[in-house]
Design an enzyme around this catalytic site. Structure first.
Site, PDB file in Angstrom:
ATOM      1  N   THR A 130       0.824  -1.204   0.000  1.00  0.00           N
ATOM      2  CA  THR A 130       0.000   0.000   0.000  1.00  0.00           C
ATOM      3  C   THR A 130       0.861   1.257   0.000  1.00  0.00           C
ATOM      4  OG1 THR A 130      -1.412   1.280   1.495  1.00  0.00           O
ATOM      5  CG2 THR A 130      -0.096  -0.379   2.518  1.00  0.00           C
ATOM      6  N   ASP A 131       0.266   2.366  -0.419  1.00  0.00           N
ATOM      7  CA  ASP A 131       0.987   3.645  -0.344  1.00  0.00           C
ATOM      8  C   ASP A 131       1.021   4.177   1.093  1.00  0.00           C
ATOM      9  OD1 ASP A 131      -1.701   4.315  -0.098  1.00  0.00           O
ATOM     10  OD2 ASP A 131      -1.659   5.941  -1.576  1.00  0.00           O
ATOM     11  N   GLU A 132       0.246   3.547   1.997  1.00  0.00           N
ATOM     12  CA  GLU A 132       0.188   4.059   3.371  1.00  0.00           C
ATOM     13  C   GLU A 132       1.523   3.885   4.097  1.00  0.00           C
ATOM     14  OE1 GLU A 132      -3.484   3.337   5.465  1.00  0.00           O
ATOM     15  OE2 GLU A 132      -4.562   3.079   3.579  1.00  0.00           O
ATOM     16  N   TYR A 155      -1.689  -0.597  10.969  1.00  0.00           N
ATOM     17  CA  TYR A 155      -1.830  -1.267   9.664  1.00  0.00           C
ATOM     18  C   TYR A 155      -0.654  -0.921   8.761  1.00  0.00           C
ATOM     19  CZ  TYR A 155      -3.233  -1.724   4.758  1.00  0.00           C
ATOM     20  OH  TYR A 155      -3.245  -2.000   3.412  1.00  0.00           O
ATOM     21  N   LYS A 159       2.371  -3.347   7.241  1.00  0.00           N
ATOM     22  CA  LYS A 159       2.631  -3.521   5.806  1.00  0.00           C
ATOM     23  C   LYS A 159       4.075  -3.099   5.484  1.00  0.00           C
ATOM     24  CE  LYS A 159       0.225  -4.706   2.938  1.00  0.00           C
ATOM     25  NZ  LYS A 159      -0.109  -6.077   2.433  1.00  0.00           N
TER      26      LYS A 159
HETATM   27  P1  NAD Z   1      -9.414  -7.635   2.332  1.00  0.00           P
HETATM   28  O1  NAD Z   1      -9.419  -7.388   3.795  1.00  0.00           O
HETATM   29  O2  NAD Z   1     -10.660  -7.413   1.544  1.00  0.00           O
HETATM   30  O3  NAD Z   1      -8.950  -9.140   2.047  1.00  0.00           O
HETATM   31  C1  NAD Z   1      -7.930  -9.771   2.743  1.00  0.00           C
HETATM   32  C2  NAD Z   1      -8.058 -11.273   2.534  1.00  0.00           C
HETATM   33  O4  NAD Z   1      -6.983 -11.915   3.218  1.00  0.00           O
HETATM   34  C3  NAD Z   1      -9.353 -11.865   3.093  1.00  0.00           C
HETATM   35  O5  NAD Z   1      -9.928 -12.747   2.151  1.00  0.00           O
HETATM   36  C4  NAD Z   1      -8.907 -12.607   4.335  1.00  0.00           C
HETATM   37  O6  NAD Z   1      -9.725 -13.734   4.633  1.00  0.00           O
HETATM   38  C5  NAD Z   1      -7.493 -13.025   3.948  1.00  0.00           C
HETATM   39  N1  NAD Z   1      -6.645 -13.257   5.118  1.00  0.00           N
HETATM   40  C6  NAD Z   1      -6.509 -12.452   6.205  1.00  0.00           C
HETATM   41  N2  NAD Z   1      -5.651 -13.011   7.084  1.00  0.00           N
HETATM   42  C7  NAD Z   1      -5.216 -14.175   6.527  1.00  0.00           C
HETATM   43  C8  NAD Z   1      -4.314 -15.187   6.939  1.00  0.00           C
HETATM   44  N3  NAD Z   1      -3.683 -15.117   8.119  1.00  0.00           N
HETATM   45  N4  NAD Z   1      -4.101 -16.227   6.125  1.00  0.00           N
HETATM   46  C9  NAD Z   1      -4.738 -16.311   4.929  1.00  0.00           C
HETATM   47  N5  NAD Z   1      -5.617 -15.395   4.481  1.00  0.00           N
HETATM   48  C10 NAD Z   1      -5.847 -14.340   5.278  1.00  0.00           C
HETATM   49  O7  NAD Z   1      -8.204  -6.761   1.772  1.00  0.00           O
HETATM   50  P2  NAD Z   1      -8.028  -6.031   0.356  1.00  0.00           P
HETATM   51  O8  NAD Z   1      -8.567  -4.675   0.458  1.00  0.00           O
HETATM   52  O9  NAD Z   1      -8.470  -6.947  -0.717  1.00  0.00           O
HETATM   53  O10 NAD Z   1      -6.441  -5.910   0.318  1.00  0.00           O
HETATM   54  C11 NAD Z   1      -5.637  -6.936  -0.248  1.00  0.00           C
HETATM   55  C12 NAD Z   1      -4.176  -6.536  -0.167  1.00  0.00           C
HETATM   56  O11 NAD Z   1      -3.977  -5.330  -0.883  1.00  0.00           O
HETATM   57  C13 NAD Z   1      -3.682  -6.285   1.246  1.00  0.00           C
HETATM   58  O12 NAD Z   1      -2.388  -6.798   1.360  1.00  0.00           O
HETATM   59  C14 NAD Z   1      -3.689  -4.771   1.373  1.00  0.00           C
HETATM   60  O13 NAD Z   1      -2.711  -4.338   2.288  1.00  0.00           O
HETATM   61  C15 NAD Z   1      -3.354  -4.369  -0.052  1.00  0.00           C
HETATM   62  N6  NAD Z   1      -3.868  -3.052  -0.470  1.00  0.00           N
HETATM   63  C16 NAD Z   1      -5.184  -2.737  -0.290  1.00  0.00           C
HETATM   64  C17 NAD Z   1      -5.657  -1.500  -0.736  1.00  0.00           C
HETATM   65  C18 NAD Z   1      -7.126  -1.132  -0.597  1.00  0.00           C
HETATM   66  O14 NAD Z   1      -7.487   0.010  -0.889  1.00  0.00           O
HETATM   67  N7  NAD Z   1      -8.014  -2.031  -0.195  1.00  0.00           N
HETATM   68  C19 NAD Z   1      -4.787  -0.601  -1.346  1.00  0.00           C
HETATM   69  C20 NAD Z   1      -3.435  -0.963  -1.521  1.00  0.00           C
HETATM   70  C21 NAD Z   1      -2.996  -2.202  -1.075  1.00  0.00           C
HETATM   71  P1  TYD Z   2     -10.711   3.800   4.464  1.00  0.00           P
HETATM   72  O1  TYD Z   2     -11.673   3.341   3.424  1.00  0.00           O
HETATM   73  O2  TYD Z   2     -10.782   3.174   5.819  1.00  0.00           O
HETATM   74  O3  TYD Z   2      -9.258   3.640   3.823  1.00  0.00           O
HETATM   75  P2  TYD Z   2      -7.809   4.149   4.380  1.00  0.00           P
HETATM   76  O4  TYD Z   2      -7.943   4.560   5.784  1.00  0.00           O
HETATM   77  O5  TYD Z   2      -6.986   2.923   4.233  1.00  0.00           O
HETATM   78  O6  TYD Z   2      -7.395   5.264   3.469  1.00  0.00           O
HETATM   79  O7  TYD Z   2     -10.874   5.366   4.640  1.00  0.00           O
HETATM   80  C1  TYD Z   2     -10.708   6.258   3.565  1.00  0.00           C
HETATM   81  C2  TYD Z   2     -10.841   7.666   4.091  1.00  0.00           C
HETATM   82  O8  TYD Z   2     -12.181   7.863   4.546  1.00  0.00           O
HETATM   83  C3  TYD Z   2      -9.966   7.937   5.303  1.00  0.00           C
HETATM   84  O9  TYD Z   2      -9.506   9.301   5.224  1.00  0.00           O
HETATM   85  C4  TYD Z   2     -10.888   7.785   6.486  1.00  0.00           C
HETATM   86  C5  TYD Z   2     -12.236   8.229   5.937  1.00  0.00           C
HETATM   87  N1  TYD Z   2     -13.441   7.558   6.499  1.00  0.00           N
HETATM   88  C6  TYD Z   2     -14.506   8.339   6.972  1.00  0.00           C
HETATM   89  O10 TYD Z   2     -14.473   9.582   6.938  1.00  0.00           O
HETATM   90  N2  TYD Z   2     -15.609   7.698   7.454  1.00  0.00           N
HETATM   91  C7  TYD Z   2     -15.688   6.331   7.518  1.00  0.00           C
HETATM   92  O11 TYD Z   2     -16.716   5.786   8.003  1.00  0.00           O
HETATM   93  C8  TYD Z   2     -14.588   5.556   7.023  1.00  0.00           C
HETATM   94  C9  TYD Z   2     -14.627   4.053   7.074  1.00  0.00           C
HETATM   95  C10 TYD Z   2     -13.485   6.217   6.520  1.00  0.00           C
END
Ligand code: NAD
Ligand code: TYD
Length: 361
Positions: A130-132, A155, A159
């Site tokens: 992630t970019d975080e 988080y 990461k």
């Molecule tokens: P998500 O929470 O929707 O999915 C995570 C999946 O991992 C789930 O299916 C969960 O059951 C599985 N999981 C969790 N713990 C596990 C374990 N110990 N063993 C096996 N499986 C396990 O997450 P997402 O949003 O799909 O994110 C996927 C990846 O992409 C993550 O690594 C996250 O850090 C990265 N990412 C997410 C975003 C975003 O905006 N959602 C952006 C950039 C990077």
């Molecule tokens: P989120 O979807 O949790 O992603 P991330 O924290 O990983 O960027 O949140 C996106 C943005 O929205 C973040 O600035 C927090 C804000 N947010 C709210 O204002 N209200 C909410 O209920 C949630 C879940 C997030």
């Protein structure tokens, strides 16, 4: 023909990736390993239930023996590591699971690859991050691959830690790794604890729309399919040991997103009799917006410079936010049974608790 292990493939981005890679590369064999935590959902993959080349394995990233036997018996040559605890708010409430899965789990997976890959010819370990990890930006500037890591939430720190382990396995053991750092994703199958699906569902149901702090925090949004296409390209052509930043150049303030979702839903529902009966509401859904207590350590702004992956690998995002958000809203409207099952479960307890706590500003 690759033998690919996709961890976390029943989650949001992982399942979108599995659906895409099955379409693009039907000759591959794909093993989806997922623990099925609250965020994992086999429904996401149900269109693949008859696909003999896509095999689901329920298991934990920390189960070394299971990983080891998968590598050995199935001859895994490609890994895409999505599995993670992924929600910042949950990491603030309870960081332990984030360390266990994101740090120890990634370490366990690296160890399984190191033990089984005798040489690194035609092997690739793609770590999805992630970019975080870069922390927070001021009003200007972008994260590049050279930006120093400065994670602010548990988080992000977990990461960052996993990214460092992946890097170290390349430098120390020569493991054939590549890492992607992507901005915020949105689209089909996203668990409704994250901003966009939460706001869509609450607005549909006439519930409060909790905006943290002043609502002016900025995220750089990417439609999930664009992220998955980038991963596919990096997997094929990314240079080993490199990292690639992926983002859509779509910076939006949270409050503007929530207002836009309300506007689109107001207009869509007003002009459709069936929807209007299903989701009755008087006036604009904007009146559901509540500014609530801010997230502790809330990063102000994220913005990605994705020039490297564009220049070197030819990836381009296809969706702008204005088109992607409409597709996403339509998906949630058309897939009510998917989210009804989720919000009728114990997830709601977590949500109500978070919401009530935040009302006290
Ligand atoms: P998500 O929470 O929707 O999915 C995570 C999946 O991992 C789930 O299916 C969960 O059951 C599985 N999981 C969790 N713990 C596990 C374990 N110990 N063993 C096996 N499986 C396990 O997450 P997402 O949003 O799909 O994110 C996927 C990846 O992409 C993550 O690594 C996250 O850090 C990265 N990412 C997410 C975003 C975003 O905006 N959602 C952006 C950039 C990077
Ligand atoms: P989120 O979807 O949790 O992603 P991330 O924290 O990983 O960027 O949140 C996106 C943005 O929205 C973040 O600035 C927090 C804000 N947010 C709210 O204002 N209200 C909410 O209920 C949630 C879940 C997030």
């Amino acid at each position: 023909m690759r033998k690919m292990l996709v961890t976390g493939g029943a989650g949001f981005i992982g399942s979108n990736f599995v659906l895409l890679t099955r379409r693009l590369h039907p000759e591959d064999k794909v093993f989806v390993l997922d623990k099925l935590t609250y965020a994992g959902n086999l429904e996401n993959l149900k269109s693949l239930s008859d696909d003999k080349n896509c095999i689901f394995v329920k298991g934990d990233l920390n189960d070394f023996d299971l990983l080891d036997s998968l590598f050995e018996k199935e001859g895994i040559d490609t890994v895409v590591n999505f599995a993670a605890e992924s929600h910042v708010d949950r990491s603030i409430l309870g960081p332990k699971a984030f360390i266990e899965t994101n740090v120890n789990g990634t370490f366990t997976l690296l160890e399984a690859a190191r033990r089984n890959w005798k040489d690194f010819q035609n092997k690739k370990f793609l770590h999805v991050s992630t970019d975080e990890v870069y922390g927070s930006l001021g009003d200007t500037g972008f994260f590049t691959e050279e930006t120093a890591y400065a994670p602010n939430s548990p988080y992000a720190a977990s990461k960052a830690s996993s990214d460092h382990l992946v890097r170290a396995y390349h430098h120390t053991y020569g493991l054939s790794v590549v890492t992607t750092n992507c901005s915020n994703n949105y689209g089909p199958y996203q668990f409704p604890e994250k901003l966009i699906p939460l706001m869509i569902l609450n607005a549909l149901k006439g519930k409060h729309l909790p905006v943290y702090g002043d609502g002016l925090n900025v995220r750089d949004w990417l439609f999930v399919e664009d992220h998955c296409k980038a991963i596919d390209i990096v997997l094929e052509n990314g240079k080993l040991g490199e990292t690639y930043n992926i983002g859509g150049n779509n910076e939006w303030k949270n409050i503007d997103i929530v207002n836009l979702i309300c506007e689109i839903l107001d207009e869509k529902i007003k002009s459709d009799k069936t929807l209007a009966e299903q989701y009755p509401f008087e006036g604009s859904r904007k009146k559901l917006i509540h500014f609530v207590k801010d997230r502790p350590g809330h990063d102000r702004r994220y913005a990605i410079d994705s020039g490297k992956v564009q220049r070197e690998l030819g990836w381009r995002p296809e969706d702008k936010f204005e088109t992607g958000i409409r597709k996403t809203i339509d998906w949630y409207i058309n897939n009510r049974p998917w989210w009804e099952r989720i919000i009728s479960g114990q997830y709601m307890d977590y949500y109500e608790m978070q919401y009530k706590e935040r009302l006290v500003k």
